[in-house]
Design a protein around this motif. Structure first.
Motif, PDB file in Angstrom:
ATOM      1  N   ALA A  50       0.839  -1.192   0.000  1.00 52.68           N
ATOM      2  CA  ALA A  50       0.000   0.000   0.000  1.00 52.68           C
ATOM      3  C   ALA A  50       0.875   1.244   0.000  1.00 52.68           C
ATOM      4  N   ASP A  51       0.630   2.124  -0.977  1.00 53.97           N
ATOM      5  CA  ASP A  51       1.283   3.433  -0.996  1.00 53.97           C
ATOM      6  C   ASP A  51       0.446   4.349  -0.103  1.00 53.97           C
ATOM      7  N   LYS A  52       0.935   4.614   1.096  1.00 56.13           N
ATOM      8  CA  LYS A  52       0.129   5.287   2.119  1.00 56.13           C
ATOM      9  C   LYS A  52      -0.267   6.702   1.685  1.00 56.13           C
ATOM     10  N   THR A  53      -1.559   7.006   1.827  1.00 54.84           N
ATOM     11  CA  THR A  53      -2.088   8.319   1.462  1.00 54.84           C
ATOM     12  C   THR A  53      -3.030   8.821   2.551  1.00 54.84           C
ATOM     13  N   GLN A  54      -3.365  10.096   2.481  1.00 62.40           N
ATOM     14  CA  GLN A  54      -4.296  10.714   3.421  1.00 62.40           C
ATOM     15  C   GLN A  54      -5.707  10.134   3.269  1.00 62.40           C
ATOM     16  N   ALA A  55      -5.992   9.503   2.112  1.00 52.60           N
ATOM     17  CA  ALA A  55      -7.329   8.959   1.865  1.00 52.60           C
ATOM     18  C   ALA A  55      -7.536   7.583   2.478  1.00 52.60           C
ATOM     19  N   ASP A  56      -6.499   6.944   2.992  1.00 52.29           N
ATOM     20  CA  ASP A  56      -6.648   5.633   3.623  1.00 52.29           C
ATOM     21  C   ASP A  56      -7.461   5.766   4.912  1.00 52.29           C
ATOM     22  N   TYR A  57      -8.234   4.754   5.241  1.00 48.83           N
ATOM     23  CA  TYR A  57      -9.012   4.796   6.470  1.00 48.83           C
ATOM     24  C   TYR A  57      -9.378   3.386   6.933  1.00 48.83           C
ATOM     25  N   GLU A  58      -9.750   3.300   8.186  1.00 49.95           N
ATOM     26  CA  GLU A  58     -10.380   2.120   8.770  1.00 49.95           C
ATOM     27  C   GLU A  58     -11.509   2.580   9.677  1.00 49.95           C
ATOM     28  N   THR A  59     -12.607   1.830   9.670  1.00 50.09           N
ATOM     29  CA  THR A  59     -13.666   2.035  10.652  1.00 50.09           C
ATOM     30  C   THR A  59     -13.998   0.697  11.303  1.00 50.09           C
ATOM     31  N   TYR A  60     -14.243   0.751  12.589  1.00 41.92           N
ATOM     32  CA  TYR A  60     -14.623  -0.438  13.347  1.00 41.92           C
ATOM     33  C   TYR A  60     -15.929  -0.132  14.073  1.00 41.92           C
ATOM     34  N   THR A  61     -16.990  -0.821  13.667  1.00 42.87           N
ATOM     35  CA  THR A  61     -18.315  -0.576  14.222  1.00 42.87           C
ATOM     36  C   THR A  61     -18.792  -1.825  14.957  1.00 42.87           C
ATOM     37  N   THR A  62     -19.283  -1.639  16.161  1.00 37.79           N
ATOM     38  CA  THR A  62     -19.742  -2.761  16.977  1.00 37.79           C
ATOM     39  C   THR A  62     -21.134  -2.482  17.522  1.00 37.79           C
ATOM     40  N   TRP A  63     -22.040  -3.439  17.327  1.00 41.69           N
ATOM     41  CA  TRP A  63     -23.335  -3.440  18.004  1.00 41.69           C
ATOM     42  C   TRP A  63     -23.231  -4.485  19.112  1.00 41.69           C
ATOM     43  N   GLU A  64     -23.540  -4.083  20.316  1.00 41.71           N
ATOM     44  CA  GLU A  64     -23.254  -4.934  21.463  1.00 41.71           C
ATOM     45  C   GLU A  64     -24.484  -5.112  22.346  1.00 41.71           C
ATOM     46  N   ILE A  65     -24.877  -6.361  22.560  1.00 44.23           N
ATOM     47  CA  ILE A  65     -25.944  -6.682  23.502  1.00 44.23           C
ATOM     48  C   ILE A  65     -25.281  -6.996  24.841  1.00 44.23           C
ATOM     49  N   ARG A  66     -25.771  -6.348  25.890  1.00 40.96           N
ATOM     50  CA  ARG A  66     -25.144  -6.527  27.195  1.00 40.96           C
ATOM     51  C   ARG A  66     -26.227  -6.753  28.256  1.00 40.96           C
ATOM     52  N   ALA A  67     -26.014  -7.785  29.073  1.00 37.11           N
ATOM     53  CA  ALA A  67     -26.916  -8.074  30.191  1.00 37.11           C
ATOM     54  C   ALA A  67     -26.101  -8.031  31.475  1.00 37.11           C
ATOM     55  N   ASN A  68     -26.590  -7.260  32.455  1.00 36.88           N
ATOM     56  CA  ASN A  68     -25.887  -7.083  33.720  1.00 36.88           C
ATOM     57  C   ASN A  68     -26.837  -7.416  34.871  1.00 36.88           C
ATOM     58  N   TYR A  69     -26.417  -8.340  35.727  1.00 35.53           N
ATOM     59  CA  TYR A  69     -27.281  -8.769  36.833  1.00 35.53           C
ATOM     60  C   TYR A  69     -26.541  -8.612  38.151  1.00 35.53           C
ATOM     61  N   THR A  70     -27.165  -7.904  39.099  1.00 29.69           N
ATOM     62  CA  THR A  70     -26.600  -7.712  40.431  1.00 29.69           C
ATOM     63  C   THR A  70     -27.323  -8.628  41.409  1.00 29.69           C
ATOM     64  N   TRP A  71     -26.563  -9.533  42.025  1.00 27.41           N
ATOM     65  CA  TRP A  71     -27.123 -10.523  42.927  1.00 27.41           C
ATOM     66  C   TRP A  71     -26.884 -10.115  44.365  1.00 27.41           C
ATOM     67  N   LYS A  72     -27.990  -9.933  45.129  1.00 23.39           N
ATOM     68  CA  LYS A  72     -27.939  -9.573  46.550  1.00 23.39           C
ATOM     69  C   LYS A  72     -27.104  -8.323  46.820  1.00 23.39           C
ATOM     70  N   ASN A  73     -27.033  -7.457  45.816  1.00 25.92           N
ATOM     71  CA  ASN A  73     -26.319  -6.185  45.960  1.00 25.92           C
ATOM     72  C   ASN A  73     -24.841  -6.379  46.320  1.00 25.92           C
ATOM     73  N   LYS A  74     -24.297  -7.568  45.980  1.00 26.19           N
ATOM     74  CA  LYS A  74     -22.911  -7.884  46.297  1.00 26.19           C
ATOM     75  C   LYS A  74     -22.118  -8.367  45.088  1.00 26.19           C
ATOM     76  N   VAL A  75     -22.727  -9.246  44.316  1.00 28.44           N
ATOM     77  CA  VAL A  75     -22.050  -9.844  43.163  1.00 28.44           C
ATOM     78  C   VAL A  75     -22.675  -9.319  41.882  1.00 28.44           C
ATOM     79  N   ASN A  76     -21.828  -8.876  40.972  1.00 30.62           N
ATOM     80  CA  ASN A  76     -22.294  -8.329  39.702  1.00 30.62           C
ATOM     81  C   ASN A  76     -21.860  -9.260  38.571  1.00 30.62           C
ATOM     82  N   LEU A  77     -22.817  -9.783  37.799  1.00 27.25           N
ATOM     83  CA  LEU A  77     -22.538 -10.688  36.689  1.00 27.25           C
ATOM     84  C   LEU A  77     -22.897 -10.006  35.372  1.00 27.25           C
ATOM     85  N   MET A  78     -22.084 -10.220  34.348  1.00 26.17           N
ATOM     86  CA  MET A  78     -22.303  -9.529  33.075  1.00 26.17           C
ATOM     87  C   MET A  78     -22.001 -10.452  31.897  1.00 26.17           C
ATOM     88  N   MET A  79     -22.809 -10.331  30.843  1.00 26.47           N
ATOM     89  CA  MET A  79     -22.607 -11.056  29.595  1.00 26.47           C
ATOM     90  C   MET A  79     -22.625 -10.061  28.447  1.00 26.47           C
TER      91      MET A  79
END
Length: 327
Positions: free
Chosen positions: A78-107
């Protein structure tokens, strides 16, 4: 109070510049004030363009998408130029559960879309052409657990959350182009490797004046993946101040702070990858808007310092949006 907040913010930024830093997000931390259980959908968009060694500018505007690492085993130059680019897009599903207000679990379950563009590719038999690569697929799932230690004072409360996360190689790591040639491992949606992330979160909230701050740190250690790629050990640190405005059922929480990430060189088939790793510092600004059980999050990260390894494209900016339902 304003003087204390300003001093704390400046001290954290100075601390970050000295010890932390390329695009190495171990785990995107999202902390609610009440540390409640929630289900969330997050959108994260990272932009890279402009080469440091060519004194290029970095531009986060939509027409200037961006680039991070030049794939080192892509079979072309690649002959590097100002027009080169990368984009990284992420859609993320996240579930967070707090058990007895002491332990926090996450997926966390992410879906990724990576776009890499070079304006001038030198490859036989065509002397010069452009090239755009688009890689889409499921990323690796993450499971995490924290233990919460709480201490309350007359005016506020402190919450310490040491924890551990595991990167599970469930993502797609063998995506290929129309010629059945595999893309470089660093731009694959998944890693094909197990990894362990050590984490620490701390939050203080002044219940009288409704201000506070979050501090997060993490360290990630990965094994060599199924594609013979080894991601370097990496470190993240984030510190932010926030203030809560309340009116009726509405809560508005503006935030500002610093974020840093740092990593060494990656290895592919035991060969060092010279265009990977480095140190980056970002300034963060964002706002959460909450009504009843629903929170909308907006966060923008502006790079203010970076020292990347080799001739990599630089950070141009990052945007995170989220919709969170608090249980």
């Amino acid at each position: 109070m304003k003087t204390k907040i300003t001093v704390f913010f400046l001290l954290n930024c100075l601390f970050v510049v000295e010890i932390w830093a390329c695009d190495v997000c171990n785990i995107f931390e999202y902390n609610t004030i009440n540390n409640r259980s929630f289900i969330g959908l997050f959108y994260r968009h990272r932009v890279f363009n402009g080469y440091q060694h060519l004194d290029h500018n970095h531009n986060v505007l939509p027409y200037r998408k961006a680039i991070l690492h030049e794939p080192e085993d892509a079979g072309f130059m690649a002959d590097k130029t100002q027009a080169d680019y990368e984009t990284y897009t992420t859609w993320e599903i996240r579930a967070n559960y707090t058990w007895k207000n002491k332990v926090n679990l996450m997926m966390i379950l992410p879906y990724r879309r990576n776009v890499i563009h070079y304006e001038k590719i030198i490859e036989a038999p065509i002397p010069v052409r452009d090239s755009t690569m688009e890689i889409k697929g499921w990323g690796d799932a993450v499971l995490a657990a924290d233990y919460m230690f709480k201490k309350e004072s007359k005016n506020g409360k402190h919450i310490f959350r040491p924890g551990l996360a595991v990167n599970i190689p469930t993502g797609q790591y063998q995506k290929s182009n129309e010629f059945d040639q595999a893309f470089d491992p660093i731009v694959q949606p998944g890693t094909g490797a197990w990894a362990v992330i050590l984490r620490m979160n701390y939050q203080y909230f002044n219940i009288v004046n409704e201000y506070g701050f979050n501090v997060s740190a993490s360290y990630k250690k990965s094994e060599t993946g199924r594609n013979q790629y080894l991601f370097a050990d990496s470190y993240n640190f984030q510190s932010e101040l926030f203030y809560q405005f309340s009116k009726g059922l509405w809560n508005v929480i503006p935030k500002a702070g610093c974020y840093v990430e740092s990593a060494g060189y990656n290895f592919y088939a035991e060969t060092i990858q010279n265009l990977t790793g480095g140190n980056s510092l970002f300034g963060n600004i964002g706002i959460d808007v909450n009504r009843k059980n629903v929170t909308f999050q907006t966060l923008f990260q502006q790079p203010v310092y970076e020292d990347l390894n080799g001739n990599q494209l630089g950070n141009a900016g990052r945007l995170t949006l989220g919709v969170i339902y608090n249980l």
